[in-house]
Write a protein that holds these residues in place. Structure first.
Motif, short mmCIF file in Angstrom:
data_model
loop_
_atom_site.label_atom_id
_atom_site.label_comp_id
_atom_site.label_asym_id
_atom_site.label_seq_id
_atom_site.Cartn_x
_atom_site.Cartn_y
_atom_site.Cartn_z
N LEU A 63 31.85 42.70 39.56
CA LEU A 63 33.14 42.61 40.37
C LEU A 63 33.68 41.83 41.35
O LEU A 63 34.49 41.17 41.36
CB LEU A 63 33.21 44.10 41.55
CG LEU A 63 33.17 45.05 40.62
CD1 LEU A 63 33.19 46.46 41.03
CD2 LEU A 63 34.04 45.50 38.71
N ASP A 64 33.15 40.64 42.37
CA ASP A 64 33.55 39.94 43.34
C ASP A 64 33.81 38.43 42.52
O ASP A 64 34.53 38.11 43.15
CB ASP A 64 32.12 39.22 44.46
CG ASP A 64 31.37 40.08 44.78
OD1 ASP A 64 32.27 41.59 45.54
OD2 ASP A 64 30.26 40.65 45.44
N LEU A 65 32.72 37.96 41.78
CA LEU A 65 33.20 37.53 40.73
C LEU A 65 34.74 38.10 40.07
O LEU A 65 35.76 36.44 39.66
CB LEU A 65 32.16 37.10 39.62
CG LEU A 65 32.19 36.25 38.40
CD1 LEU A 65 32.44 34.99 39.15
CD2 LEU A 65 30.93 36.17 37.49
N LEU A 66 34.79 39.39 39.51
CA LEU A 66 36.03 39.06 38.68
C LEU A 66 36.84 39.06 39.13
O LEU A 66 38.35 38.64 39.28
CB LEU A 66 36.00 40.62 38.36
CG LEU A 66 36.94 41.07 37.64
CD1 LEU A 66 38.01 41.17 36.69
CD2 LEU A 66 37.09 42.80 37.28
N ARG A 67 36.93 39.42 40.79
CA ARG A 67 38.31 39.38 41.61
C ARG A 67 38.40 38.04 41.60
O ARG A 67 39.51 37.79 42.55
CB ARG A 67 37.73 40.07 43.19
CG ARG A 67 37.31 41.44 43.39
CD ARG A 67 37.74 41.63 44.53
NE ARG A 67 37.49 43.70 44.99
CZ ARG A 67 36.08 43.92 44.61
NH1 ARG A 67 34.96 43.65 44.99
NH2 ARG A 67 35.64 45.37 45.12
N HIS A 68 37.08 37.17 42.25
CA HIS A 68 37.74 36.21 41.99
C HIS A 68 38.90 35.23 41.50
O HIS A 68 39.65 34.27 40.93
CB HIS A 68 36.75 35.11 43.12
CG HIS A 68 36.56 33.51 42.38
ND1 HIS A 68 37.02 33.00 44.20
CD2 HIS A 68 36.57 32.35 41.94
CE1 HIS A 68 37.27 32.02 43.63
NE2 HIS A 68 36.42 31.22 42.48
N VAL A 69 38.01 35.29 39.77
CA VAL A 69 38.63 34.33 38.27
C VAL A 69 40.23 35.68 38.73
O VAL A 69 40.84 34.57 38.64
CB VAL A 69 37.59 35.26 37.73
CG1 VAL A 69 38.34 34.66 35.93
CG2 VAL A 69 36.48 35.02 37.68
#
Length: 137
Positions: A63-69
């Protein structure tokens, strides 16, 4: 080649299985075992056509990666995969901007189909963005 895919999973065996299976299905696969490594890859080895990420990983999550992307590359679709699938998690991932949410154990063909759709989505989104730029919208 169907598209360049970034696979992110802290489980080395799962990463290798996805990498091999997706390559056999025509994808160019780049695998990373952490969100931080994935973020570096996006910055230095991109562009990618889709991201396939595990949800639960040490330190930072999918989810952290998703937010960044979503914040930095909104045309890059992210598919979230997890063994801890629940309706709440799926809803949270989709609300954050996930292109798809798949639970483990998964069928590699299902993953490949989801990635094909994600790559097509990115292609259409980029084409629309180019048209808008040309017409001044």
């Amino acid at each position: 080649m169907l598209g360049r895919v970034l696979v992110v999973d802290d489980d080395v065996e799962s990463c290798e299985m996805l990498e091999e299976g997706l390559r056999l299905r025509g994808f160019a696969v780049h695998a990373r075992q952490s969100v931080d490594d994935a973020l570096r890859a996006i910055g230095t080895e991109g562009p990618f056509d889709a991201v396939l990420t595990d949800l639960r990983m040490p330190q930072r999550t999918g989810l952290d990666l998703l937010r960044h992307v979503v914040a930095t590359e909104p045309a890059l679709p992210v598919i979230v995969v997890t063994a801890f699938g629940s309706i709440d998690m799926a809803v949270q991932a989709v609300r954050l901007g996930a292109h798809d949410f798949i639970t483990k154990p998964f069928d590699l063909d299902v993953i490949a189909i989801a990635l094909e759709r994600a790559v097509q989505y990115r292609s259409m989104r980029l084409a629309i963005d180019r048209l808008r730029a040309r017409t001044g919208e």
